[in-house]
Every structure is written in C-alpha cells, then in structure tokens.
Design an enzyme around this catalytic site. Structure first.
Site, short mmCIF file in Angstrom:
data_model
loop_
_atom_site.label_atom_id
_atom_site.label_comp_id
_atom_site.label_asym_id
_atom_site.label_seq_id
_atom_site.Cartn_x
_atom_site.Cartn_y
_atom_site.Cartn_z
N ARG A 131 -9.12 8.53 0.59
CA ARG A 131 -10.00 7.43 0.19
C ARG A 131 -11.07 7.17 1.26
O ARG A 131 -12.25 6.99 0.95
CB ARG A 131 -9.16 6.16 -0.04
CG ARG A 131 -9.94 4.91 -0.36
CD ARG A 131 -9.01 3.68 -0.36
NE ARG A 131 -8.35 3.52 0.94
CZ ARG A 131 -8.89 2.90 1.99
NH1 ARG A 131 -10.09 2.36 1.89
NH2 ARG A 131 -8.24 2.82 3.14
N ARG A 132 -10.65 7.16 2.53
CA ARG A 132 -11.62 6.93 3.60
C ARG A 132 -12.57 8.12 3.75
O ARG A 132 -13.77 7.95 3.94
CB ARG A 132 -10.89 6.66 4.92
CG ARG A 132 -10.16 5.32 4.94
CD ARG A 132 -9.30 5.13 6.19
NE ARG A 132 -8.58 3.86 6.17
CZ ARG A 132 -7.34 3.69 6.62
NH1 ARG A 132 -6.66 4.72 7.12
NH2 ARG A 132 -6.77 2.50 6.58
N ARG A 151 -1.88 7.02 16.76
CA ARG A 151 -3.28 7.41 16.53
C ARG A 151 -4.17 6.88 17.65
O ARG A 151 -5.10 7.56 18.08
CB ARG A 151 -3.77 6.89 15.18
CG ARG A 151 -3.16 7.69 14.04
CD ARG A 151 -3.79 7.30 12.74
NE ARG A 151 -2.76 6.88 11.80
CZ ARG A 151 -3.00 6.47 10.56
NH1 ARG A 151 -4.25 6.39 10.13
NH2 ARG A 151 -2.02 6.12 9.78
N ARG A 195 -2.52 11.98 11.62
CA ARG A 195 -1.43 11.19 11.06
C ARG A 195 -0.63 10.56 12.18
O ARG A 195 -0.89 10.73 13.35
CB ARG A 195 -0.53 12.08 10.16
CG ARG A 195 -1.20 12.55 8.85
CD ARG A 195 -0.60 11.89 7.60
NE ARG A 195 0.52 11.02 7.89
CZ ARG A 195 1.78 11.40 7.84
NH1 ARG A 195 2.11 12.62 7.47
NH2 ARG A 195 2.73 10.55 8.14
N LYS A 219 0.81 -1.21 0.00
CA LYS A 219 0.00 0.00 0.00
C LYS A 219 0.85 1.28 0.00
O LYS A 219 0.42 2.31 -0.53
CB LYS A 219 -0.86 -0.06 1.26
CG LYS A 219 -1.78 1.08 1.48
CD LYS A 219 -2.71 0.73 2.61
CE LYS A 219 -2.72 1.82 3.65
NZ LYS A 219 -3.67 1.53 4.73
N ASP A 220 2.02 1.21 0.58
CA ASP A 220 2.87 2.40 0.68
C ASP A 220 3.86 2.53 -0.48
O ASP A 220 4.61 3.51 -0.54
CB ASP A 220 3.66 2.37 2.00
CG ASP A 220 2.76 2.40 3.22
OD1 ASP A 220 1.66 2.98 3.11
OD2 ASP A 220 3.13 1.85 4.27
N CYS A 236 -1.35 12.21 -4.67
CA CYS A 236 -1.55 11.99 -3.23
C CYS A 236 -2.95 12.34 -2.75
O CYS A 236 -3.41 11.82 -1.74
CB CYS A 236 -0.54 12.82 -2.44
SG CYS A 236 0.96 11.90 -2.14
N1 LIG Z 1 -0.01 4.25 5.55
C1 LIG Z 1 0.35 3.42 6.66
C2 LIG Z 1 -0.06 2.00 6.51
N2 LIG Z 1 0.49 1.22 5.56
C3 LIG Z 1 -0.12 -0.01 5.60
C4 LIG Z 1 -1.04 0.01 6.64
C5 LIG Z 1 -1.93 -1.08 7.02
C6 LIG Z 1 -1.51 -2.45 6.73
C7 LIG Z 1 -1.62 -2.87 5.30
O1 LIG Z 1 -2.61 -2.57 4.61
O2 LIG Z 1 -0.69 -3.56 4.85
C8 LIG Z 1 -1.01 1.28 7.23
C9 LIG Z 1 -1.82 1.77 8.38
C10 LIG Z 1 -3.26 2.06 8.14
O3 LIG Z 1 -3.67 2.39 7.03
O4 LIG Z 1 -4.05 2.02 9.11
#
Ligand SMILES: NCc1[nH]cc(CCC(=O)O)c1CC(=O)O
Length: 336
Positions: A158-159, A182, A176, A108-109, A269
């Site tokens: 997105r959320r 958090r 953040r 995801k990152d 972004c």
């Molecule tokens: N941006 C941070 C991040 N990168 C991946 C996850 C969650 C775990 C994943 O999806 O692998 C998170 C935290 C979140 O969104 O709560």
C-alpha cells in the site's frame, strides 16, 4: 403520551439488572490473562489495555502472556507465509487453548476477508489512535524534500504503490521486522528513510524520530489503522461484558465499515488497498477507499457518506463502487 406508553415510564427490569452494579461486579473475573505479540509495540498496547481494564474494574488482576508470531519470526516476504494472519495466528491459538482469556490485536493485522477464528469474538474496539503514516528521516527532511534515489524502507504494498504514484523519484526498499528493528536498520544505514505508522511510533515512545506525518490525502491509511481490538472466547460472557466497557462506539463504527469493505473486496497479501472511515463532528460516518496497482499507476477511488446506512452496509457500498470500477481485475491481476 406518557399514559399511552405507561410501560415505558417504569424502567425495564431486565435493563436495570444489566446495568446494575451488583451484577456487573459478579461478572468480572478476578484474573484476566492477556495474550499478545511480544514486540515492544504490542507490549505497550497491552499496558494500555491493562490500565484501562483496571481503571474500569478496580480490583481486577491482569497477567501478560506474550507469544511470538510467525510474522515476527519470518523476516522475508509476508506473502510467502502460508495463509493470512501471520501476526495473529499464535495469539488466537493461545486464546482458544485457554492459555489466556483476552487477546489484544492491531485491527490492521487481523484478516478481514474471513470471519474471526471460530469460537472467538471481538469484545471491544479501543478509541482510535493516529491513523496516519509517518516519514522517518535522520536529517528531518519531508517527503517532498527527499533527493531522487533516496531509499525508503517499507514492505507495505500500500505504501509502495502510493509513493510510486506521488514520488516516483524515490526508491522503496523492502524492510521487515518490528518498528524498533526497522529504526535500528535505518541507524545502520541499510535505508535512508522509513515509512511507519505514527501510532506505532507513539506506542514505543519514539515519535521524536518522525520528520513528517503524512496526511491521508498523501498516503491513505490501511483498514483498521490505529485501532486495537480485544478478542475473547465466545462463551466467556462475564469477561466479554467486562471488556466491552473499553469499547469506543465511533471507533467501532469506523472499524466495522472498513473491515466490511475489505471483506467484500477479498484482497490478498500483495494487493494495495487503503481505506479510512471517519465519524465527523456531526456524528456522520463516511468511508473513503482506494485500490491500486503495485506501480501506483492505476488508482481506483471511492468515497461515500453513510446517510441512513449502517456501517457494514457503507463498507459494502464502497466496495461495490470500487468493483464497478474494475477492482476485481486489478486485485486478481497482481501476482500472489
Ligand atoms: N504490521 C505491523 C503493524 N501493525 C500495526 C502497526 C501500527 C499501529 C496500528 O496501526 O495500529 C504496525 C506497524 C507499522 O505499520 O508501522
């Protein structure tokens, strides 16, 4: 039939060599230095990778090289950080500098709109964890039960877009920092509830705080949700082979489709994009994706089955379907 293809009856010598125990044992390095972010979630991910590596290759030693990324240091708006990859840049740099041999990333990152940093490759995608987002509310309320005006902490566009569409009476508050931070801010009363990835909470051992796990119909996950990727230097063939045994083929297919979708869409972004590929019980791959305006009022939606398409082509096809619905205008119309 066997006579016509007599060559096939004898195992191909090259293939036998590639799976031969002796050759494999020669290829595995004795020490693997693993680099990752230094958040509690990232370090939990590294522990999973170490456990799987040592189970697959008994005798291999692993070492952890934690680094702090721009995304961990900067707690403001992520779009103000120069370029993408705020959670991956320093990790990639350590890998390329030879300070470590294997990087662990949340897919995801990892930016999908461009290739991986030159000189690096993905060696494996680990079996996918829960892809869903979760609501954390101290009194255990569900999303539908939250009173109007409830402050929901999330900085994810997105959320925010999806929540605005389905629950306009709630208020999203930018928040953040890593998941532990958090949760601390929630405990301090800075917000009334949180939206976080269920997989992340599981990794830090805090699934106990989840009040509701949101189905993908309510909150479509991001591309790469719940997937960990292993990345190596391109020339490190012994290590790449050793790491590849951790690859989960169906996760690999899903991730490939999702990342190609994002690559073709070329988001930024601030563009709310969601995408989830799934391999069903019969083994068929499908990909569902949405592009939203930040207020959630516009929602483009596409869902296709792969059929005979390979995963990357499925990702392209779904992206093209969204572009035909006007995704380019939606994405480019969002300030960034
Ligand atoms: N941006 C941070 C991040 N990168 C991946 C996850 C969650 C775990 C994943 O999806 O692998 C998170 C935290 C979140 O969104 O709560």
């Amino acid at each position: 039939m066997g006579e016509l293809t007599s060559g096939a009856a004898t195992p191909c010598p090259r293939r036998r060599e590639a799976t031969g125990v002796y050759r494999d044992a020669m290829a595995v390095p004795e020490l693997i230095r693993i680099v990752s972010r230094d958040s509690p979630m990232a370090l939990a991910q590294v522990e999973r990778v170490r456990a799987e590596l040592t189970a697959a290759h008994p005798g291999v030693r692993t070492e952890v090289v934690p680094v702090r990324t721009t995304g961990d240091k900067w707690l403001g708006d992520l779009s103000q950080v120069e370029g993408k990859g705020a959670f991956t840049k320093e990790v990639d740099a350590a890998l390329l500098a030879g300070e470590a041999d294997l990087a662990v990333h949340c897919v995801k990152d990892v930016p999908a709109d461009r290739p991986l940093p030159a000189g690096t490759v993905f060696a494996a995608f680990l079996e996918r964890d829960d892809v869903r987002d979760a609501l954390v509310h101290p009194e255990g309320l569900t999303l539908d039960e939250l009173p109007p005006g409830t402050r929901v902490g999330t900085s994810s566009v997105r959320r925010v877009a999806q929540l605005a569409a389905t629950h306009p009476q709630l208020r999203c508050v930018p928040l953040r920092g890593n998941a532990n931070r958090r949760l601390a801010k929630l405990a301090e009363g800075e917000v009334d509830a949180l939206l976080l990835a269920a997989a992340g909470l599981e990794r830090i051992g805090r699934s106990d705080v989840i009040s509701e796990v949101l189905s993908p119909e309510v909150m479509l996950p991001p591309v790469g949700a719940g997937v960990l990727a292993l990345q190596c230097r391109e020339g490190d063939t012994g290590l790449i082979e050793a790491a590849a045994v951790l690859n989960h083929p169906d996760t690999h297919r899903e991730t490939t489709a999702e990342r190609m979708l994002l690559h073709v869409l070329q988001g930024h972004c601030n563009s709310p994009i969601a995408g989830l590929a799934r391999v069903d019980r019969s083994g068929e791959l499908s990909l569902r994706a949405c592009v939203f305006t930040p207020d959630g009022k516009t929602r483009l939606n596409a869902h296709e089955w792969a059929g005979r398409l390979d995963p990357a082509t499925l990702g392209t096809s779904v992206a093209v379907a969204l572009l035909r619905q006007g995704a380019r205008e939606v994405i480019d119309g969002i300030p960034h």
